[in-house]
Structures are given as structure tokens and as C-alpha cells.
Scaffold this motif. Structure first.
Motif, PDB file in Angstrom:
ATOM      1  N   MET A 125       0.869  -1.180   0.000  1.00  0.00           N
ATOM      2  CA  MET A 125       0.000   0.000   0.000  1.00  0.00           C
ATOM      3  C   MET A 125       0.897   1.218   0.000  1.00  0.00           C
ATOM      4  O   MET A 125       1.859   1.285   0.749  1.00  0.00           O
TER       5      MET A 125
ATOM      6  N   HIS B 130      -4.097   5.475  -1.719  1.00  0.00           N
ATOM      7  CA  HIS B 130      -5.369   5.975  -1.195  1.00  0.00           C
ATOM      8  C   HIS B 130      -5.406   7.478  -0.974  1.00  0.00           C
ATOM      9  O   HIS B 130      -6.487   8.048  -0.835  1.00  0.00           O
TER      10      HIS B 130
ATOM     11  N   SER C  30       0.619   4.255   1.286  1.00  0.00           N
ATOM     12  CA  SER C  30      -0.236   4.954   2.242  1.00  0.00           C
ATOM     13  C   SER C  30      -0.113   6.468   2.211  1.00  0.00           C
ATOM     14  O   SER C  30      -1.051   7.168   2.567  1.00  0.00           O
TER      15      SER C  30
ATOM     16  N   ALA D  72      -8.012   4.290  -6.169  1.00  0.00           N
ATOM     17  CA  ALA D  72      -8.328   4.173  -4.746  1.00  0.00           C
ATOM     18  C   ALA D  72      -8.602   5.523  -4.094  1.00  0.00           C
ATOM     19  O   ALA D  72      -9.350   5.607  -3.128  1.00  0.00           O
ATOM     20  N   SER D  73      -8.019   6.581  -4.622  1.00  0.00           N
ATOM     21  CA  SER D  73      -8.206   7.909  -4.044  1.00  0.00           C
ATOM     22  C   SER D  73      -9.337   8.644  -4.756  1.00  0.00           C
ATOM     23  O   SER D  73      -9.283   8.843  -5.971  1.00  0.00           O
TER      24      SER D  73
ATOM     25  N   LYS E  19      -3.363   1.297  -5.417  1.00  0.00           N
ATOM     26  CA  LYS E  19      -2.796   1.158  -4.075  1.00  0.00           C
ATOM     27  C   LYS E  19      -2.481   2.489  -3.387  1.00  0.00           C
ATOM     28  O   LYS E  19      -1.915   2.495  -2.312  1.00  0.00           O
TER      29      LYS E  19
END
Length: 189
Positions: free
Chosen positions: A101, A131, A103, A170-171, A129
Motif C-alpha cells: 500500500m 489511497h 499509504s 483508490a483515491s 494502491k
């Protein structure tokens, strides 16, 4: 303590030791000959504890890939603090990243010939991946001097844009931008 490192030269001669606060690294390898060049990628990156910002040109990336025995399946450093990635041309195998991830990854700049399976996988991986991704900029350089190949380059570029826009992101705040730069020789006109 060293926090930022910008280097242009032959990166095979760089050795990092005791750099716990190094967060920003820019490596521009300008060595033209790759014969007998070796770079121990795992040793090179093992001291990077809080790496946030990484910039690699194509020669640097190729040197690390060759040292890893071809296309690397994983990045050789911890990604938990990673925020910015700038890389010229990509070649990573997405299969080794299923548990990764990004992050903190907020900004990605990619450039080069990305209309390859590895390039598309890497873009998909980053979108899937990351976010907190805010912006991904994908730069294309098209040589429009050869008008016979221009149509082919534009078709591949357009296809890549269509496919990337269909990838899951993902974001919810991420913007994917594309920049096409033409490289004509207008002096002959």
C-alpha cells in the motif's frame, strides 16, 4: 544528518551508510556505458528508512533493474513514508506488489514510453494502491519529425489514455493528467 541527496553522475560509486533521516533522493545516472557496471540494489537502498521522495532517470532505473537480475518484482525499500515518485520509463512486475500500500503517496510523475504491459501494470498498481493520491502526471514525448510514424505514436498514446482512465483509482481526489510534448525540428521549415 543528511535529509536530501541530489546526484548526477555514475551512481555505481554511491554508498550510503547511517542515513536514518534521508527523505529525498534524486539519482540521475549519466554513465553512457553499461558494460561491467554493477550496482548492488539491496545494499544501496537498505539504509533508506524514511524515504519520501524518489526521482530516477531511465539510466538509473535500468541499472537497478539489471542489478536485480532483470525486472524487479519489489521495490528494495520500505514504502510506508513514500509521498512523491518521479520516474522515467517503468518496468516493474505488479505480481510482487499484491500486499503493498502506498499509504502516503500523493504525487506521481511518469515519463517515457509507457504503452507497454509493464508500464500499464505499474500505472494500474499506483492508482489502485495509493489511497491519498492527489495527482498523477503522465508525460509522453512524441517525435513528430517522422510523419509516417506520427499516426502510430498518437494511436498508442490515445489508447493508453483511454485504458488508464478506465483503471480503478483508490483515491477519490486523484487527478490523472496527461501531457504530450512533440519533438519536431522546426529549423528545416
Amino acid at each position: 544528518m543528511l535529509r536530501s541527496f541530489d546526484f548526477i553522475g555514475s551512481i555505481q560509486y554511491i554508498c550510503f551508510k547511517n542515513i536514518p533521516l534521508l527523505a529525498k533522493v534524486s539519482l540521475i545516472d549519466n554513465e553512457s556505458s553499461e558494460k561491467s557496471r554493477k550496482c548492488e540494489i539491496t545494499n544501496f537502498f537498505k539504509s533508506f528508512v524514511v524515504l519520501e521522495n524518489l526521482k530516477l532517470n531511465e539510466a538509473s532505473r535500468k541499472l537497478f533493474a539489471a542489478a536485480a537480475g532483470g525486472v524487479p518484482t519489489r521495490l528494495p525499500f520500505d514504502l510506508k513514508f513514500f509521498k512523491y515518485l518521479r520516474i522515467s520509463s517503468v518496468a516493474l512486475d505488479q505480481q510482487g506488489f499484491s500486499d503493498v500500500m502506498f499509504s502516503h503517496l500523493k504525487e506521481v510523475n511518469l515519463q517515457g514510453f509507457l504503452a507497454t504491459k509493464a508500464g500499464m501494470q505499474f500505472i494500474k498498481l499506483l492508482l489502485d494502491k495509493s489511497h491519498v493520491l492527489v495527482r498523477m502526471l503522465i508525460k509522453f514525448y512524441i517525435d513528430d519529425y517522422d510523419h509516417c510514424q506520427l499516426y502510430e505514436y498518437l494511436t498508442k498514446t490515445y489508447s493508453l489514455i483511454v485504458v488508464v482512465n478506465a483503471f480503478r483509482c483508490a483515491s477519490p481526489n486523484a487527478e490523472v493528467a496527461f501531457h504530450i510534448e512533440y519533438d519536431s525540428d522546426y529549423d528545416d521549415l
